[in-house]
Design a protein around this motif. Structure first.
Motif, PDB file in Angstrom:
ATOM      1  N   SER B  20     -42.397   6.020  -1.534  1.00 43.24           N
ATOM      2  CA  SER B  20     -42.515   5.241  -2.778  1.00 43.24           C
ATOM      3  C   SER B  20     -41.199   4.588  -3.166  1.00 43.24           C
ATOM      4  N   ASN B  21     -40.114   5.099  -2.612  1.00 40.98           N
ATOM      5  CA  ASN B  21     -38.802   4.535  -2.940  1.00 40.98           C
ATOM      6  C   ASN B  21     -38.250   3.663  -1.815  1.00 40.98           C
ATOM      7  N   ASP B  23     -38.140   0.070   0.123  1.00 42.21           N
ATOM      8  CA  ASP B  23     -38.418  -1.368  -0.001  1.00 42.21           C
ATOM      9  C   ASP B  23     -38.688  -1.914   1.403  1.00 42.21           C
ATOM     10  N   LYS B  26     -37.095  -5.400   2.297  1.00 45.32           N
ATOM     11  CA  LYS B  26     -35.645  -5.445   2.537  1.00 45.32           C
ATOM     12  C   LYS B  26     -35.198  -4.424   3.586  1.00 45.32           C
ATOM     13  N   ARG B  28     -34.695  -1.194   3.199  1.00 46.78           N
ATOM     14  CA  ARG B  28     -33.696  -0.271   2.652  1.00 46.78           C
ATOM     15  C   ARG B  28     -34.299   0.425   1.420  1.00 46.78           C
ATOM     16  N   LYS B  30     -35.246   1.381  -2.341  1.00 47.02           N
ATOM     17  CA  LYS B  30     -35.257   0.725  -3.641  1.00 47.02           C
ATOM     18  C   LYS B  30     -34.168   1.371  -4.507  1.00 47.02           C
ATOM     19  N   PRO B  31     -33.656   0.636  -5.495  1.00 46.90           N
ATOM     20  CA  PRO B  31     -32.630   1.240  -6.362  1.00 46.90           C
ATOM     21  C   PRO B  31     -33.084   2.562  -6.975  1.00 46.90           C
TER      22      PRO B  31
END
Lengths: 159, 150
Positions: B20-21, B23, B26, B28, B30-31
């Motif tokens: 879920s975290n 991206d 990209k 990489r 997610k923030p």
């Protein structure tokens, strides 16, 4: 360094220089109407999938995502697209992120600027804003949806 | 002559990134992968004292320990995670988990407080996640599956 945004201050570009057509798109209504519609495919749907994230979705103790935050983020996206579609040559899709405290974050990353808008579960219309420009230190503040909309224009602009 | 820092594990930490975290666009984290809920500390592992495979195994072990938690929500959550993502390091990777590596200094330079490593390499990092999570996500070096399972 970006200015701080508060309820009483305006973010950059509101009072900034006029931006010509090469960087911002034409203001000619005829030309504007020929621009392709902003690409929002999948964003609203992706935000909606956050409803499926239950307690512990981050492998630890993340909270379920608040329906109020989801609705607020979706409403903001629709408003943002409506507001900027005539002004900007291109719309860059934000990355939606589920926040471990139950909020929804929208994240834009442009060449020299970036912007995170966090719609929190307890007060989804008071948005936490973190943003930065080039290598400068980020700033953190709060904004209303109207103020956050101005920041979307700021991050999408190509000066 | 000492090896350059990027070729050693000294002063580096690992962090596990859940699907879920991640991206996908990209490639990489997610923030939000660098924020813990309710102001709790962020878990990282000293790369000197733990392997990427060990970090994944620690995730599984933690879930299995929590299967007997007094908190029914927690029991349900870890049972769901074990069912959805699996109970081996290989299955976690197949189901979208990643391991990233960062210099410890990227935390401490941003005024994060990082505890000393425990015997298993675990360290708690506390700081202004909201302000710095995007930078930490960008600075993350994503390990390949081969590196994770070595």
């Amino acid at each position: 360094m970006p200015k701080s945004v508060t309820a009483t201050s305006k973010p950059p570009l509101i009072d900034g220089p006029e931006i010509d057509g090469s960087s911002k798109g034409s203001s000619d209504p005829g030309k504007a109407s020929q621009k392709p519609a902003p690409d929002i495919s999948g964003i609203v749907e992706e935000i909606d999938t956050f409803r499926n994230l239950r307690y512990g979705w981050d492998g630890d103790q993340a909270l379920p995502i608040s329906p109020a935050a989801i609705e607020s983020a979706k409403r903001f996206i629709r408003t943002a697209i409506d507001a900027i579609k005539e002004d900007f040559r291109s719309w860059h899709r934000p990355t939606p992120c589920a926040d471990p405290d139950g909020g929804v974050e929208l994240y834009w990353e442009e060449t020299n600027r970036w912007l995170e808008l966090l719609f929190r579960p307890d007060d989804p219309d008071r948005i936490l804003v973190v943003r930065g420009e080039a290598a400068s230190k980020p700033t953190k503040d709060e904004a209303s949806p109207a103020e956050a909309l101005l920041l979307v224009r700021w991050v999408l602009d190509r000066e | 002559m000492p090896e350059p820092p990027h070729e050693t594990n000294e002063n580096y930490v690992y962090r596990v990134i859940t699907p879920s975290n991640w991206d996908r666009a990209k490639g990489r984290p997610k923030p939000t992968a660098f924020k813990q809920s309710q102001g709790r500390a962020l878990s990282v592992f000293s790369a000197d004292r733990q392997t990427p495979r060990g970090v994944l195994q620690h995730q599984i072990d933690t879930w299995q320990e929590r299967l007997i938690s007094d908190n029914p929500s927690e029991r349900d959550a870890v049972a769901r995670n074990l069912s959805e993502f699996g109970d081996t390091a290989e299955k976690l990777l197949e189901n979208g988990f990643h391991i990233v590596r960062l210099p410890l200094g990227e935390f401490t330079d941003r005024d994060f407080e990082v505890t000393a490593p425990e015997a298993n390499g675990h360290q708690d990092a506390r700081g202004d996640f909201e302000m710095h999570k995007r930078t930490l996500a960008i600075l993350s070096e994503v390990l390949s599956p081969e590196e994770c399972l070595a």
